[in-house]
Design a protein around this motif. Structure first.
Motif, short mmCIF file in Angstrom:
data_model
loop_
_atom_site.label_atom_id
_atom_site.label_comp_id
_atom_site.label_asym_id
_atom_site.label_seq_id
_atom_site.Cartn_x
_atom_site.Cartn_y
_atom_site.Cartn_z
N GLU A 50 0.83 -1.21 0.00
CA GLU A 50 0.00 0.00 0.00
C GLU A 50 0.87 1.26 0.00
O GLU A 50 0.56 2.24 -0.68
CB GLU A 50 -0.93 -0.03 1.23
CG GLU A 50 -2.10 0.91 1.15
CD GLU A 50 -2.89 0.79 -0.16
OE1 GLU A 50 -2.87 1.76 -0.93
OE2 GLU A 50 -3.49 -0.26 -0.42
N THR A 51 1.97 1.23 0.73
CA THR A 51 2.80 2.43 0.91
C THR A 51 3.97 2.47 -0.07
O THR A 51 4.15 3.45 -0.79
CB THR A 51 3.34 2.47 2.36
OG1 THR A 51 2.24 2.29 3.24
CG2 THR A 51 4.02 3.78 2.65
N ALA A 74 3.19 2.51 -3.99
CA ALA A 74 2.16 3.47 -4.42
C ALA A 74 2.59 4.32 -5.62
O ALA A 74 1.75 4.78 -6.39
CB ALA A 74 1.77 4.37 -3.25
N ASP A 97 -1.30 1.67 -9.32
CA ASP A 97 -2.43 2.47 -8.85
C ASP A 97 -3.21 1.72 -7.78
O ASP A 97 -2.91 0.56 -7.45
CB ASP A 97 -3.29 2.95 -10.03
CG ASP A 97 -4.05 1.83 -10.72
OD1 ASP A 97 -4.32 0.79 -10.08
OD2 ASP A 97 -4.39 1.99 -11.91
N GLU A 98 -4.22 2.38 -7.25
CA GLU A 98 -4.96 1.83 -6.11
C GLU A 98 -5.59 0.47 -6.42
O GLU A 98 -5.52 -0.46 -5.60
CB GLU A 98 -6.05 2.84 -5.72
CG GLU A 98 -6.58 2.67 -4.33
CD GLU A 98 -7.63 3.74 -4.00
OE1 GLU A 98 -7.54 4.87 -4.54
OE2 GLU A 98 -8.53 3.41 -3.21
N ASP A 99 -6.17 0.33 -7.61
CA ASP A 99 -6.81 -0.94 -7.97
C ASP A 99 -5.77 -2.05 -8.12
O ASP A 99 -6.01 -3.20 -7.73
CB ASP A 99 -7.58 -0.78 -9.29
CG ASP A 99 -8.81 0.09 -9.12
OD1 ASP A 99 -9.26 0.29 -7.97
OD2 ASP A 99 -9.33 0.58 -10.15
N ARG A 118 -2.85 -2.17 -6.58
CA ARG A 118 -2.35 -2.51 -5.24
C ARG A 118 -3.36 -3.38 -4.50
O ARG A 118 -2.99 -4.34 -3.81
CB ARG A 118 -2.01 -1.24 -4.44
CG ARG A 118 -0.91 -0.41 -5.05
CD ARG A 118 -0.32 0.58 -4.06
NE ARG A 118 -1.28 1.48 -3.43
CZ ARG A 118 -1.74 2.61 -3.96
NH1 ARG A 118 -1.34 3.00 -5.17
NH2 ARG A 118 -2.59 3.37 -3.30
N ALA A 119 -4.63 -3.05 -4.65
CA ALA A 119 -5.68 -3.84 -3.97
C ALA A 119 -5.67 -5.28 -4.48
O ALA A 119 -5.83 -6.23 -3.70
CB ALA A 119 -7.04 -3.19 -4.19
#
Ligand code: COA
Length: 167
Positions: free
Chosen positions: A28-29, A32, A36-38, A40-41
């Protein structure tokens, strides 16, 4: 480095939940800037099933780094030839924890007779591995949980280290 070299020990089954949490916060960190957020998820979802995650760590040779008695990172060697995982706690990044873990994985692989160690390096770790002598071989795009994530297969020859050993 601020606190001296981290301690290292083998993974224990009781570490699994801590390592899953570390895996999540590290991605997450520290990833980053590159994913992107998707993405990483999706990457993080590999630890959703903590039993399966623990089994994966237990089947590989997994080493845990300790700083001030707390888990600061972990790394694993799969099938003696694949540097499978390397994750450091973000608040301890840049203090040599990743290097200490990578040193340990390379020594373990070398001790098992491995000549060429391979890693599918994330874009967040590519420069880290390059600085350690890993050479980029192929660019990959891997689907994880419906997201496409790029990584680079990199290899390091360990034979020179083996050749330096006493016979
Ligand atoms: C990549 C990672 C393991 C590095 O761990 P770390 O403990 O910060 O690494 P170190 O402190 O031992 O750094 C060693 C050297 O690499 C450099 N370095 C560390 N991370 C780097 C990065 N992302 N890019 C470029 N250089 C990096 C450091 O500056 C240091 O250089 P120096 O020796 O000249 O000071 C950590 O950033 C991480 O967990 N990243 C997220 C998860 C990930 O992508 N894992 C890899 C999966 S293949």
């Amino acid at each position: 480095m601020a606190r001296g070299a981290p301690g290292l020990r083998p993974f224990l089954p009781a570490d699994a939940a801590t390592l899953a949490a570390l895996f999540r916060v590290s991605i997450e960190t520290l990833a980053a800037e590159d994913y992107d957020e998707d993405q990483r998820a999706a990457w993080i979802s590999a630890a959703d099933d903590e039993d399966a995650f623990a089994a994966q760590l237990g089947e590989a040779l997994t080493v845990v780094a300790l700083v001030d008695g707390e888990i600061a990172g972990f790394a694993s060697l799969k099938d003696n030839t694949d540097f499978d995982m390397l994750y450091v706690r973000p608040d301890l990044a840049g203090q040599g924890v990743g290097s200490a873990l990578a040193d340990a994985i390379e020594k373990l692989a070398d001790a098992r007779g491995t000549k060429t160690l391979s890693v599918d390096a994330s874009d967040a770790a590519r420069d880290f591995f390059a600085a350690r002598g890993y050479v980029a071989k192929t660019r990959n795009t891997k689907e994880i949980a419906g997201q496409w994530l790029g990584n680079t297969t990199m290899t390091k020859e360990l034979a020179a280290e083996a050749a330096g050993r006493a016979h």
